[in-house]
Design a protein around this motif. Sequence first.
Motif, short mmCIF file in Angstrom:
data_model
loop_
_atom_site.label_atom_id
_atom_site.label_comp_id
_atom_site.label_asym_id
_atom_site.label_seq_id
_atom_site.Cartn_x
_atom_site.Cartn_y
_atom_site.Cartn_z
N LEU A 125 177.42 109.57 25.82
CA LEU A 125 175.50 108.25 26.87
C LEU A 125 174.81 109.47 25.61
CD1 LEU A 125 175.05 106.54 28.11
CD2 LEU A 125 174.74 108.85 30.62
N TYR A 147 169.70 101.78 29.34
CA TYR A 147 170.68 102.89 29.68
C TYR A 147 169.76 103.53 30.59
CZ TYR A 147 170.91 107.54 26.50
OH TYR A 147 171.04 108.75 26.69
N SER A 148 168.39 103.51 31.16
CA SER A 148 168.26 104.48 31.88
C SER A 148 168.86 104.21 33.32
CB SER A 148 166.59 104.16 32.12
OG SER A 148 165.89 104.95 31.17
N ILE A 149 169.38 103.06 33.51
CA ILE A 149 170.32 102.16 34.50
C ILE A 149 171.57 102.87 34.27
CG2 ILE A 149 171.21 100.39 35.35
CD1 ILE A 149 168.61 99.06 34.43
N ALA A 186 172.70 105.61 32.51
CA ALA A 186 172.54 107.58 33.09
C ALA A 186 172.57 106.96 34.51
CB ALA A 186 170.77 108.16 32.07
N SER A 187 171.56 106.34 35.36
CA SER A 187 172.08 106.84 36.75
C SER A 187 172.91 106.32 36.80
CB SER A 187 170.98 105.68 37.34
OG SER A 187 171.06 105.16 38.90
N PHE A 219 175.86 107.02 35.12
CA PHE A 219 176.60 108.16 34.59
C PHE A 219 176.51 109.38 35.88
CE2 PHE A 219 176.22 111.61 32.86
CZ PHE A 219 177.92 112.49 32.21
N TRP A 220 175.38 109.47 36.38
CA TRP A 220 175.16 110.66 37.56
C TRP A 220 175.62 110.46 39.04
CZ3 TRP A 220 175.49 114.35 35.24
CH2 TRP A 220 174.22 115.01 34.10
N ILE A 271 178.78 112.59 40.36
CA ILE A 271 178.37 113.20 41.39
C ILE A 271 180.21 112.85 42.21
CG2 ILE A 271 178.12 112.75 43.52
CD1 ILE A 271 175.26 112.32 42.50
N TRP A 289 181.70 116.61 41.30
CA TRP A 289 180.89 117.83 41.73
C TRP A 289 181.60 118.90 42.32
CZ3 TRP A 289 175.98 117.39 43.22
CH2 TRP A 289 175.01 117.76 44.65
N GLY A 300 165.95 110.44 31.58
CA GLY A 300 166.59 110.22 32.64
C GLY A 300 167.38 111.23 33.01
N LEU A 301 168.21 110.95 31.09
CA LEU A 301 170.00 111.78 30.77
C LEU A 301 169.40 113.65 31.50
CD1 LEU A 301 172.24 111.34 30.23
CD2 LEU A 301 172.02 112.16 27.86
N SER A 305 168.51 114.88 34.66
CA SER A 305 169.01 115.18 35.84
C SER A 305 170.55 116.10 35.26
CB SER A 305 170.21 113.34 35.91
OG SER A 305 168.76 112.79 36.39
N ALA A 306 170.82 116.23 34.32
CA ALA A 306 172.21 117.24 33.65
C ALA A 306 170.80 118.40 33.73
CB ALA A 306 171.99 117.31 31.88
N PHE A 331 171.65 118.25 37.54
CA PHE A 331 173.00 119.19 37.85
C PHE A 331 173.82 120.19 37.48
CE2 PHE A 331 177.57 118.16 37.40
CZ PHE A 331 177.82 117.60 38.82
N LEU A 345 169.39 113.58 41.09
CA LEU A 345 170.21 112.67 40.28
C LEU A 345 170.40 111.29 39.51
CD1 LEU A 345 173.38 115.70 41.32
CD2 LEU A 345 171.85 115.47 39.10
N PRO A 388 165.96 109.03 36.74
CA PRO A 388 166.29 107.87 35.46
C PRO A 388 165.65 106.21 36.08
CG PRO A 388 168.94 109.37 36.32
CD PRO A 388 168.31 109.22 36.77
#
Lengths: 75, 510
Positions: A12, A42-44, A46-47, A49-50, A54, A58, B81-82, B85-86, B89, B277, B281
């Motif tokens: 990413l 890309y922002s979507i 990233a979301s 991806f998180w 999780i 986690w 955004g990346l 959140s990283a 985390f 998290l 973004p």
Amino acid sequence: MRLVVVIAGLILFVLHQDFWNWNESRLVLGYMPIGLAYHALYSIAASLFWAFAIRFAWPKDLEEWAEQADGTGAE
Amino acid sequence: MTALVVILLYLALLLTLGFASQRFFRGTSQDYFVASRSIGPFLLLMSVFGTTMTAFALVGSTGEAYRHGIGTYGMLASYSGLIHSAVFFVIGIRVWAISKRNGYVTQIQYFRDRFESSGLGYVLFPILVGLVIPYLLIGLLGAGSVVRSITIDPGREWLNAGVPPWLTGLVISSIVLTYIFLGGLRSAAWANTFQTIVFMATGLITIWVISSKLGGASAASEAVLANMAQKAKLSRENIPPMQFLSYAIIPLSVGMFPHIFQHWLTARSAKSFRLALIAHPLCIMIVWVPCILIGVWATSAVFPVGHVRAGDLIVPLKHPPNAELAIMVKALTTPALAGLLAAGILAAIMSSLDSQFLCLGTMFTNDVVFHACGESRFSEKQKILMARGFVVAIVIVTYLLSLLEPRQVFKMGVWCFTGFGSLFPLVFAALYWRRTTAAAAYACVILTAATWLALFAKSGWGKTYLLLTDLKLMPATLTFAVAVVSIVVVSLVTRPPSDATLDRFFRRTG
């Protein structure tokens, strides 16, 4: 699975550099510069991806470790 | 005049919320400093997001897009955004866990114990406070500039030049001080949530109204495309590739912001981080995309046929710094809506100022006074009073600085984030590398701060970016490298921390 999450994160990061859009000023959907549209998507990504991180990476053990103590470091 | 009334109504509403949250204040220093560690997922998301978005995100991003184009989004927003959140985390959850186990309320408490060094706190304190001050300045400069531009009313002599920035700075500082004094971090979390919703909603309204007035989003973008002098701003032609890449260090700053650290400690549980998290973004996208589009459209937008200034650029080539968004809003919307949008911008600014003010007071009380004199000799009331006193002193200093020559919000912000981002290796090493030593922490903090200060002075105290070498690297590249090298080299040649200390900060595995 944590390794997969780390690799996905690195991919990413590389995708962030989208050099192929560098000098491109054409519009998508009639109004959005393509470079901006790419980074909005890309922002979507990233979301998502998180959410994935999780689900699969986690730090449950860390969470339990935190709950074990009494606020003074003692357990 | 209408715009000013709307702004004043918003500020009154905010004060009312402050009084409401006071009813839930438990009167203890733990509640004042970290809301008794009781904040759930939604409030944590809103307060952390609201705190990271300030004048930099709204006023600064529009101005930067106006000057350099859409690459501004990639450099700051999608990276953040990346990477934000990283950091939540990788750093936030671990910091929360360690602080919960050890009862910390500030990051300096953590560093002192982790490195078994009381003196480290006294070195870190002035550096962190010194770096927060430009961040506070961004807020005051941005607010002053927006309110002045929006409230200009040639029909009334006393509003001929709009509300002066010194008055706006004074009023918003007083309001933020009032509501955080009433309820501490709980008040800040509530106010942040309310204000974050307000500035996200007003941002969407702004883009919708402005694009309609410009004949639709397509017409606004097509006007830029047809303008040969500005067309490059629809791409990243104006941004050197290595500058773009090295911007990755800037969002790492959230790992060392003392006010974000304090927000992390308010979390009820590690699970409270999950929503932040995922949604962070998306929230950034919702706020930044409209601002970037407005900034780029402003390069070519002209007054429509029938207007007394038909054909003239809406944002003249010569205009005050940080005023692009306000000029567009003022020219293309009604006074009431302009007032509402100004309130939204103030919301973003104040939702950062409150956490920063509160955090400075918390640090002074816990890391300087309690540490030097002992906590037990002070009553709960005295503790809170001291925190408030220090905040007032810092606000006065910042306010006086804001009256000096104005700087571009974006550039000031980048310098501030460069400082914090460069200290990121310190927190990362402290959390993940057992071998990191106290001497390395000192070396990292002192050498990084000295390098930053030298570069900042060379840039004319924030007047430019000061890109390094022919590759056009961000100055953060050098300061970050200094931090990494000093930590690694000094740690390897000095005595490691004791096992007893490491046992408090690292879980035993296996």
